[in-house]
Write an enzyme that holds these catalytic residues in place. Sequence first.
Site, PDB file in Angstrom:
ATOM      1  N   GLY A  39      -8.049   0.169   1.021  1.00 40.42           N
ATOM      2  CA  GLY A  39      -8.350   0.138   0.231  1.00 40.42           C
ATOM      3  C   GLY A  39      -8.492   2.103   0.507  1.00 40.42           C
ATOM      4  CG  HIS A  97       6.969   4.390  -2.290  1.00 44.86           C
ATOM      5  ND1 HIS A  97       7.253   2.927  -2.348  1.00 44.86           N
ATOM      6  CD2 HIS A  97       8.528   4.969  -1.471  1.00 44.86           C
ATOM      7  CE1 HIS A  97       8.075   2.290  -1.476  1.00 44.86           C
ATOM      8  NE2 HIS A  97       8.935   3.841  -0.665  1.00 44.86           N
ATOM      9  CB  ILE A 151       6.733  -7.673  -7.826  1.00 45.44           C
ATOM     10  CG1 ILE A 151       7.579  -6.887  -6.071  1.00 45.44           C
ATOM     11  CG2 ILE A 151       7.925  -6.270  -8.451  1.00 45.44           C
ATOM     12  CD1 ILE A 151       7.776  -5.835  -5.980  1.00 45.44           C
ATOM     13  CG  LEU A 152       2.633  -4.649 -11.787  1.00 47.50           C
ATOM     14  CD1 LEU A 152       2.638  -3.120 -12.109  1.00 47.50           C
ATOM     15  CD2 LEU A 152       1.633  -5.653 -11.800  1.00 47.50           C
ATOM     16  CG  ASN A 159       3.076   1.915  -6.723  1.00 50.17           C
ATOM     17  OD1 ASN A 159       2.446   1.771  -5.922  1.00 50.17           O
ATOM     18  ND2 ASN A 159       4.587   2.689  -6.006  1.00 50.17           N
ATOM     19  CG  ASN A 191      -4.275   5.906  -0.920  1.00 56.57           C
ATOM     20  OD1 ASN A 191      -4.092   7.891  -1.332  1.00 56.57           O
ATOM     21  ND2 ASN A 191      -3.979   4.964  -0.035  1.00 56.57           N
TER      22      ASN A 191
HETATM   23  N1  LIG Z   1       2.374   1.259  -0.938  1.00 54.57           N
HETATM   24  C1  LIG Z   1       1.126   1.735  -0.351  1.00 54.57           C
HETATM   25  O1  LIG Z   1       0.151   0.867   0.745  1.00 54.57           O
HETATM   26  C2  LIG Z   1      -0.865   1.668   1.765  1.00 54.57           C
HETATM   27  C3  LIG Z   1      -1.382   1.151   1.275  1.00 54.57           C
HETATM   28  O2  LIG Z   1      -3.318   1.830   2.140  1.00 54.57           O
HETATM   29  P1  LIG Z   1      -4.389   1.677   1.331  1.00 54.57           P
HETATM   30  O3  LIG Z   1      -4.802   2.862  -0.009  1.00 54.57           O
HETATM   31  O4  LIG Z   1      -4.919   0.365   1.079  1.00 54.57           O
HETATM   32  O5  LIG Z   1      -5.580   2.333   2.767  1.00 54.57           O
HETATM   33  C4  LIG Z   1      -0.813   3.085   0.829  1.00 54.57           C
HETATM   34  O6  LIG Z   1       0.082   4.085   1.983  1.00 54.57           O
HETATM   35  C5  LIG Z   1       0.106   3.197   0.385  1.00 54.57           C
HETATM   36  O7  LIG Z   1       1.719   4.175  -0.368  1.00 54.57           O
END
Ligand SMILES: N[C@@H]1O[C@H](COP(=O)(O)O)[C@@H](O)[C@H]1O
Length: 186
Positions: free
Chosen positions: A11, A102, A85-86, A100, A13
């Site tokens: 988490g 990526h 996957i949704l 999302n 992000n």
């Molecule tokens: N889909 C990918 O999963 C990772 C999640 O990281 P965090 O936000 O849980 O640290 C991120 O690098 C995102 O691009």
Amino acid sequence: KNITILISGSGTNLQRIIDCIDNGKIRNAKINQVIADRECFGLERAEKHNIPNQLIKRGKDFYENLEKAIPENTDLIVLAGFLSILKPEFCEKWSGKIINIHPALLPKFGGKGMWGHHVHNAVIEAGEKESGATVHFVTSGIDEGKVILQGKFDIDEHDTAETLAQKVHQIEYDIFPIAIDLVLNK
Ligand SMILES: N[C@@H]1O[C@H](COP(=O)(O)O)[C@@H](O)[C@H]1O
């Protein structure tokens, strides 16, 4: 505006989004729910910030339970390291309201199985000169939705999957708040 955040991992992000709502970088936003599809540290971050949160385990009824868990007043669903996957029906119902992040420069290195170190290993094996991250709308085609924002950097000869992952994270922390603010306040 209400945003629901879906997570599966540490988490970082999510934490960046929480901080950017607090510091005003993301305007007119409130997190109304954090949902995880597995036990993960991201749920502890939500709890620490008194954000409503729940774990919906994968398996039987996962998609029904997920559907029910999304608050009616949600304006935007944000996938922040969400690995499930949704379903196409879900993507259609929330079309234009799911984004999302990526960890690569789509349309390259996207699709089924392209997550975490798998992506960074593929980028290195392909001899790419640059990498980065992409924020895009979610459609029933995995990682195929319209790109909202990308950030990139040059790969140097010493880079490994681990160093790429760290550099990509830094890019994500820059572009994700800007993209969310853009979509919410357009
Ligand atoms: N889909 C990918 O999963 C990772 C999640 O990281 P965090 O936000 O849980 O640290 C991120 O690098 C995102 O691009």
